[in-house]
Every structure is written in structure tokens, then in C-alpha cells.
Design a protein around this motif. Sequence first.
Motif, PDB file in Angstrom:
ATOM      1  N   ILE A   1       0.959  -1.271  -0.091  1.00 45.46           N
ATOM      2  CA  ILE A   1      -0.043  -0.005   0.134  1.00 45.46           C
ATOM      3  C   ILE A   1       1.095   1.221  -0.012  1.00 45.46           C
ATOM      4  CG2 ILE A   1      -1.582   1.254   1.371  1.00 45.46           C
ATOM      5  CD1 ILE A   1      -2.834  -1.482   2.276  1.00 45.46           C
TER       6      ILE A   1
ATOM      7  N   ARG B   1       2.236   1.483  -3.482  1.00 46.78           N
ATOM      8  CA  ARG B   1       1.381   2.173  -4.478  1.00 46.78           C
ATOM      9  C   ARG B   1       0.846   3.356  -4.349  1.00 46.78           C
ATOM     10  NH1 ARG B   1      -2.887  -1.829  -3.127  1.00 46.78           N
ATOM     11  NH2 ARG B   1      -1.440  -3.966  -3.284  1.00 46.78           N
ATOM     12  N   ARG B   2       1.075   4.095  -3.133  1.00 44.06           N
ATOM     13  CA  ARG B   2       0.974   5.369  -2.934  1.00 44.06           C
ATOM     14  C   ARG B   2       2.040   6.443  -3.187  1.00 44.06           C
ATOM     15  NH1 ARG B   2      -2.521   5.339   2.718  1.00 44.06           N
ATOM     16  NH2 ARG B   2      -4.390   4.395   2.070  1.00 44.06           N
ATOM     17  N   GLY B   3       3.319   5.836  -3.447  1.00 43.61           N
ATOM     18  CA  GLY B   3       4.684   6.521  -3.675  1.00 43.61           C
ATOM     19  C   GLY B   3       5.338   6.837  -2.383  1.00 43.61           C
ATOM     20  N   TRP B   4       4.875   6.139  -1.434  1.00 44.50           N
ATOM     21  CA  TRP B   4       5.738   6.081  -0.152  1.00 44.50           C
ATOM     22  C   TRP B   4       6.865   5.075   0.004  1.00 44.50           C
ATOM     23  CZ3 TRP B   4       5.534  10.578   2.901  1.00 44.50           C
ATOM     24  CH2 TRP B   4       4.268  11.198   2.739  1.00 44.50           C
TER      25      TRP B   4
ATOM     26  N   ASN C   1      -2.373   4.502   7.367  1.00 46.44           N
ATOM     27  CA  ASN C   1      -3.482   4.723   6.637  1.00 46.44           C
ATOM     28  C   ASN C   1      -3.727   6.091   6.013  1.00 46.44           C
ATOM     29  OD1 ASN C   1      -3.526   1.797   6.114  1.00 46.44           O
ATOM     30  ND2 ASN C   1      -4.483   1.722   8.252  1.00 46.44           N
TER      31      ASN C   1
ATOM     32  N   PRO D   1      -1.578  10.664   2.544  1.00 42.35           N
ATOM     33  CA  PRO D   1      -1.809  10.830   1.141  1.00 42.35           C
ATOM     34  C   PRO D   1      -1.157  10.206   0.033  1.00 42.35           C
ATOM     35  CG  PRO D   1      -0.341  12.791   1.782  1.00 42.35           C
ATOM     36  CD  PRO D   1      -0.472  11.631   3.050  1.00 42.35           C
ATOM     37  N   ASN D   2      -2.036  10.124  -0.995  1.00 49.79           N
ATOM     38  CA  ASN D   2      -1.118   9.491  -2.084  1.00 49.79           C
ATOM     39  C   ASN D   2      -0.240  10.461  -2.842  1.00 49.79           C
ATOM     40  OD1 ASN D   2      -2.758   7.115  -2.352  1.00 49.79           O
ATOM     41  ND2 ASN D   2      -4.208   8.000  -3.560  1.00 49.79           N
ATOM     42  N   LEU D   3       0.782   9.994  -3.182  1.00 51.73           N
ATOM     43  CA  LEU D   3       2.083  10.878  -3.832  1.00 51.73           C
ATOM     44  C   LEU D   3       1.956  10.697  -5.182  1.00 51.73           C
ATOM     45  CD1 LEU D   3       5.181  10.422  -1.261  1.00 51.73           C
ATOM     46  CD2 LEU D   3       3.247  12.308  -1.186  1.00 51.73           C
ATOM     47  N   ILE D   4       1.368   9.452  -5.613  1.00 50.76           N
ATOM     48  CA  ILE D   4       1.227   9.174  -7.195  1.00 50.76           C
ATOM     49  C   ILE D   4      -0.188   9.568  -7.458  1.00 50.76           C
ATOM     50  CG2 ILE D   4       1.191   7.431  -8.724  1.00 50.76           C
ATOM     51  CD1 ILE D   4       3.224   6.007  -6.929  1.00 50.76           C
ATOM     52  N   SER D   5      -0.109  10.274  -8.667  1.00 50.67           N
ATOM     53  CA  SER D   5      -1.466  10.667  -9.051  1.00 50.67           C
ATOM     54  C   SER D   5      -2.065   9.649 -10.427  1.00 50.67           C
ATOM     55  CB  SER D   5      -1.411  11.992  -9.784  1.00 50.67           C
ATOM     56  OG  SER D   5      -0.567  12.689 -10.309  1.00 50.67           O
TER      57      SER D   5
END
Length: 70
Positions: free
Chosen positions: A23, A26-29, A63, A66-70
Motif C-alpha cells: 500500500i 502504491r501510494r508512492g511512499w 493509512n 496521502p497518495n503521492l502518485i496521481s
Amino acid sequence: MSFARSGAVEQPKPRIQRNTPRILARRGWSINTAAKRLGCDVGHLSRVLSGERSSKSLMTRVNELPNLIS
């Protein structure tokens, strides 16, 4: 002196903990960046994500990243 194993069966990790590293990715972290953002030690975050340690408050904060990937 000899020590016998307790015979305890290791319980499967909760789904959220097994999937959290994916997760984060996928969010860029990365785990390093997430630990800095969360204000915790990378080793502690790693142990919580792997299920070795328990921290509901840290998992909640993970959780909420934030998402870092758009």
C-alpha cells in the motif's frame, strides 16, 4: 541447560499488516520517507508493518498518508 520450544503456533498476520508495504509503495511512499513523515523510527515502522510489533495508532497514521502518485 536446554530450552524447549514453547510449541506455540505463529498466528497469520492480519491482512492490513501483510499488505501495508505494498500500500505504501502504491501510494508512492518508501518506508524511509513514511517514517520521517510520521515522526517515527524506520525500524519501529518496519516492525509494526511486518506485524512483529503492534501499534494501532501508527497503523491509523500510515493509512491516512496521502497518495503521492496521481
